[in-house]
Write a protein that holds these residues in place. Structure first.
Motif, mmCIF file in Angstrom:
data_model
loop_
_atom_site.group_PDB
_atom_site.id
_atom_site.type_symbol
_atom_site.label_atom_id
_atom_site.label_comp_id
_atom_site.label_asym_id
_atom_site.label_seq_id
_atom_site.Cartn_x
_atom_site.Cartn_y
_atom_site.Cartn_z
ATOM 1 N N CYS A 131 0.845 -1.200 0.000
ATOM 2 C CA CYS A 131 0.000 0.000 0.000
ATOM 3 C C CYS A 131 0.881 1.251 0.000
ATOM 4 C CB CYS A 131 -0.896 -0.017 1.242
ATOM 5 S SG CYS A 131 -1.852 1.474 1.504
ATOM 6 N N SER B 125 0.765 3.736 1.850
ATOM 7 C CA SER B 125 1.176 4.137 3.199
ATOM 8 C C SER B 125 2.453 3.422 3.629
ATOM 9 C CB SER B 125 0.056 3.845 4.212
ATOM 10 O OG SER B 125 -1.098 4.560 3.866
ATOM 11 N N HIS C 21 0.442 -3.536 6.207
ATOM 12 C CA HIS C 21 -0.722 -3.331 7.094
ATOM 13 C C HIS C 21 -2.025 -3.718 6.425
ATOM 14 C CE1 HIS C 21 -0.367 0.222 4.594
ATOM 15 N NE2 HIS C 21 -1.675 0.295 4.697
ATOM 16 N N TRP D 262 -5.835 -2.158 10.792
ATOM 17 C CA TRP D 262 -4.718 -1.333 11.277
ATOM 18 C C TRP D 262 -5.172 -0.193 12.189
ATOM 19 C CZ3 TRP D 262 -5.316 3.622 9.656
ATOM 20 C CH2 TRP D 262 -5.852 3.873 8.386
ATOM 21 N N CYS E 142 -7.531 -2.390 3.818
ATOM 22 C CA CYS E 142 -7.078 -0.999 3.703
ATOM 23 C C CYS E 142 -7.690 -0.325 2.478
ATOM 24 C CB CYS E 142 -5.559 -0.877 3.684
ATOM 25 S SG CYS E 142 -5.026 0.849 3.743
ATOM 26 N N ARG F 40 -2.644 -2.689 -7.489
ATOM 27 C CA ARG F 40 -2.136 -3.311 -6.282
ATOM 28 C C ARG F 40 -1.207 -4.480 -6.609
ATOM 29 N NH1 ARG F 40 -2.521 0.054 -2.797
ATOM 30 N NH2 ARG F 40 -3.495 -0.281 -0.782
HETATM 31 ZN ZN LIG Z 1 -2.920 1.093 3.334
#
Ligand SMILES: [Zn+2]
Ligand SMILES: [Zn+2]
Length: 360
Positions: free
Chosen positions: A38, A40, A59, A87, A161, A354
């Motif tokens: 991801c 993040s 995460h 998360w 997420c 992804r």
């Molecule tokens: Zn994420």
């Protein structure tokens, strides 16, 4: 066990051996089956989120519970259950949790927590309390959400997420209605999932915007009716697709002042701008005071999709199960853990959707 580690800010992630602590009271050990890479996680590597290092990345994951702590599972999950990791598990006791805003829980928001150690003995930290780009995690039992055993693990991982964030941004934060126009800016994993959710909400047109022309086919497959390459003329092009007014909703999935400004200009008078992207502290958005008044737009952010994962994630799992939510266009790469560093490189270049690491 093997895990994807970053040793310091801006260093290349690498696979290393990590020893996790024993499972304590109120905790579970989960064998990870699939974990997404991801944006993040990239923010952990490049230092935007200022975590502690060395850091186990990841995460967004699904796996199987293989051990529960000494107190037992407390009725929530049992050994053998397939679970999705959360998360941001809410405490259910703070002001926000007791006022219907568990996504703003006072206990959340820390980028990393200490857990585990390297073979050298050095203490490691885990991303967002999880560290899920790893063969196993040890986490509090309220950080796992059971999902049906027959849900494919790669799709299940995304629910934790990108998909919860995107569907929540569309349906909860922005509350998009059928027939409204939506422009989505920034088509990484979350942006593509947002197109998907906007289409599912009945939005029309659904306009995807990205810097890269290479995202066109991904955008159309994910649910966009139109695709625009991001440039200075984008807001005008959006007005051209929306009766000259601008979009009812702009959903910004980048987290930069330039794209937030573009989202603002692409939205009609009285429209809504929803910021999903997480930006940098020193990147300031500039809006004219008269423009704020005259445009009558609303600017808000969407944290974890304004969602309660314990309530909303099982509903998403059910929608995947009955075929009403198709997430397969969102996954462009299924890779082993050893290939995850390359996935970070692709993501930093803005390529693909992804990448999901498979452990089975
Ligand atoms: Zn994420
Ligand atoms: Zn709370």
């Amino acid at each position: 066990m093997k895990a994807l580690i970053v040793s310091a800010t801006k260093e290349q992630p690498h696979v290393a051996d990590v020893v996790l602590p024993p499972v304590g009271p109120g905790e579970v050990r989960v064998r990870i089956r699939a974990a997404g890479v991801c944006h993040s996680d990239l923010s952990m590597v490049n230092g935007t989120l200022a975590p502690s290092y060395p850091l186990i990345l990841g995460h967004e994951a699904a796996g199987v519970v293989v051990e529960v702590g000494p107190e037992g599972p407390g009725g929530r999950v049992d050994v053998g259950d397939q679970v999705v990791l959360n998360w941001a598990p809410p405490c259910r006791e703070c002001w926000h949790c007791t006022h219907g805003e568990p996504w703003l829980c006072a206990e959340g928001g820390r980028p990393s927590a200490p857990r585990g150690r390297l073979a050298s003995g050095e203490a490691t930290h885990v991303t967002l309390g999880l560290g899920a780009l790893a063969e196993e995690v040890v986490v509090p039992s309220h950080a796992v959400i059971p999902v049906p055993a027959d849900l494919p693990a790669d799709v299940a991982a995304l629910l934790g997420c990108a998909v919860l964030t995107a569907t929540g941004a569309v349906n909860r934060t922005a509350a998009v209605h059928a027939g409204e126009s939506v422009v989505v800016i920034g088509l990484g994993g979350v942006g593509l999932a947002t197109l998907n959710a906007a289409r599912a909400a009945g939005a029309d047109p659904v306009i995807g915007v990205d810097l890269s022309e290479a995202k066109r086919d991904l955008a159309l497959a994910a649910g966009a009716s139109h695709f625009l390459v991001s440039d200075d003329g984008m807001p005008k092009a959006v007005r051209g697709l929306t009766g000259g007014r601008g979009a009812d909703h702009a959903i910004e999935c980048v987290g930069r002042s330039a794209t937030i400004g573009a989202a603002w200009r692409a939205t009609r008078r009285g429209g809504q701008v929803t910021v999903v992207g997480m930006g940098a502290r020193d990147d300031l958005v500039s809006l004219g005071a008269l423009d704020i008044f005259h445009s009558a737009r609303t600017l808000r952010s969407s944290v974890y999709g304004s969602s309660d994962p314990d309530r909303d994630l099982p509903a998403l799992a059910a929608a995947v199960g009955d075929g009403s939510l198709d997430l397969t266009p969102l996954i462009t790469d299924r890779i082993p853990l050893e290939a995850a560093p390359d996935a970070f490189t692709r993501m930093s270049r803005g390529e693909g959707a992804r990448s999901v690491v498979l452990f089975d």
